[in-house]
Every structure is written in structure tokens, then in C-alpha cells.
Design a protein around this motif. Structure first.
Motif, mmCIF file in Angstrom:
data_model
loop_
_atom_site.group_PDB
_atom_site.id
_atom_site.type_symbol
_atom_site.label_atom_id
_atom_site.label_comp_id
_atom_site.label_asym_id
_atom_site.label_seq_id
_atom_site.Cartn_x
_atom_site.Cartn_y
_atom_site.Cartn_z
ATOM 1 N N LEU A 155 -3.319 -84.370 -46.218
ATOM 2 C CA LEU A 155 -3.245 -85.828 -46.181
ATOM 3 C C LEU A 155 -4.169 -86.440 -47.234
ATOM 4 N N CYS B 271 0.894 -82.049 -44.864
ATOM 5 C CA CYS B 271 1.910 -83.031 -45.239
ATOM 6 C C CYS B 271 2.922 -82.363 -46.163
ATOM 7 N N ILE C 69 4.221 -86.620 -42.751
ATOM 8 C CA ILE C 69 2.803 -86.432 -42.468
ATOM 9 C C ILE C 69 2.666 -85.839 -41.072
ATOM 10 N N CYS D 107 -1.646 -93.894 -46.808
ATOM 11 C CA CYS D 107 -2.501 -92.747 -46.486
ATOM 12 C C CYS D 107 -3.895 -93.200 -46.080
#
Length: 242
Positions: free
Chosen positions: A205, A187, A221, A174
């Protein structure tokens, strides 16, 4: 001499394709990871079984190959799609010197597609699938792929996002993606896909980096256009402006 390499999909018998079920019926011998054989126990009753644990995939495929050389019709089963992080590649490799063995790969529903269905419609446009497991791929190469996918604005689907030995890998991924994507990007995590307890969860995110996940979780994502629509993740493809 015949080997079917069969993708079982994400869960039990109802997650398999009809083509996969019919191929299993033709087999004398079925090879696979023990859990996968248990999931299809009702379809392979009375058939010879070859089971090996994780990290012994080459041994499993070699045993399946040898069974085929003895004249048996063999099924090598894999979760999801056998051609996506599955056993199809290894099976072809161990049979490279045995052209008399016919190998037929039968696809199944991979976790990216099954997880996307749980979460809504996040894979409607271009996407990349990346495994965070560094067992067979160095982290440096995984990092390079994450950066490239993030910079190119792909929706990113992560397999094997965490384990006891890799507890911080999702956070590291991430952090890399956040260098190219806004922290508010939608996400989703899909848990126990196709099995008891299946459910999806949503977050940004920025929040995803601190989320607890495991090897039974698929992470998706979104890209710069992904948004939440009535509580579901949707990535528009551009058929029309809404």
C-alpha cells in the motif's frame, strides 16, 4: 418493444456470456460507445448502429429508446457489467415514462471480478468497489466512502484510478486508506483486463501511492488478512486456519 442492456465483459467476444451473445443475435439495432461496438463487430454485422462518444450517455440511451418505440429490438451495450457503473441505470431512467418498453439487463463480468482473477483471489471476503472519478460524484463524497471502507477493513477495489486531469487521485486515496491500514498491506493492479497486454502487478500500500496507473487499470487493495501466496494475492475467508 424490447431493449436489452448488455454487459460485454472486459474485452472481446470470448469474454461475453452466452446469454449476451444470444440477445445480440435477436437485435435489429445496437447502441454503444464506438470502441465497444468495435470489440463486437463480428457479432453485429449488418445491424443498425447508434454510437455516441463519452459524456453523451443520455443521448445514446434516448436514441436507443426511440428506436425501440419504432418497433425495433435494441441492444444497449456496456463494458463490464451494464449494472455496475454501466448503462442500465440511465436506460431505465430515460424509459421511465414508457412502460410499454420491456428492458432486460444481461450481466457481464465487471472489472473487479476480472481483475481479481488476474491477481489471484483477493475478493474472497467482503469488499467495496469505489470509483475515483469525480465527474459525477464530488471528491468529498468519494473521500468519505474511502475512509469508511478502510476503517471497516473491506478489501477495496478502485475503478478509474487516474487520468490526465486526476493524476494524483490514487495517491490521495492511498493516503486516506493508510490512516486505517498498514503500509505493508498487499495491493495489486490489473492492466488491460481481457485485452492484449493483460497483466497484473503487485506492491504494498505504501508503494501503491506512487505507482503510475491509468483508466485501463483496476486497483485492488487488500484488507488486514490479505497475503501473498505463491506470488498471488489471496484474502482468506476463514474456512480453515492454515
Amino acid at each position: 418493444m424490447k431493449v436489452y442492456v448488455i454487459g460485454l465483459g472486459p474485452g472481446g467476444e470470448e469474454q461475453m456470456t452466452l446469454r449476451a451473445v444470444r440477445a445480440l443475435a435477436q437485435c435489429d439495432c445496437v447502441a454503444g460507445y464506438p470502441l465497444y461496438l468495435e470489440l463486437i463487430d463480428g457479432l453485429i454485422a449488418g445491424k443498425e448502429r447508434i454510437a455516441t462518444p463519452m459524456k453523451r450517455e443520455v443521448e445514446r440511451c434516448t436514441a436507443a429508446r426511440d428506436a425501440a418505440l419504432q418497433g425495433k429490438t435494441v441492444a444497449m451495450v456496456s463494458s463490464g457489467d451494464a449494472g455496475v457503473y454501466g448503462m442500465a441505470g440511465v436506460m431505465h431512467e430515460v424509459c421511465a415514462s414508457y412502460p410499454q418498453i420491456s428492458i432486460e439487463v444481461i450481466p457481464g463480468v465487471t472489472a473487479a471480478c476480472a481483475g481479481a482473477a488476474v491477481l489471484g483471489a483477493p475478493l474472497i471476503h467482503d469488499f467495496a468497489v469505489i470509483s475515483l472519478s469525480d465527474l459525477l460524484t464530488p471528491w468529498e463524497k468519494i473521500e468519505k466512502r474511502l475512509r469508511a471502507a478502510a476503517e471497516a477493513d473491506f478489501v477495496i477495489c478502485l475503478y478509474n484510478p487516474s487520468s490526465k486531469k486526476r493524476a494524483d487521485y490514487l495517491r490521495r486515496a492511498c493516503d486516506l486508506i493508510l490512516q486505517h491500514r498498514d503500509g505493508s498491506t498487499p495491493c495489486g493492479t490489473a492492466h488491460s483486463i481481457g485485452r492484449e497486454g493483460e497483466h497484473g502487478e503487485y506492491c504494498t500500500l505504501s508503494a501503491l501511492r506512487d505507482k503510475q496507473v491509468d483508466m485501463f487499470t483496476t486497483v485492488i487493495i487488500g484488507n488486514s488478512q490479505t497475503r501473498m501466496v505463491n506470488g498471488k494475492m489471496v484474502t482468506p475467508r476463514g474456512y480453515r486456519e492454515v
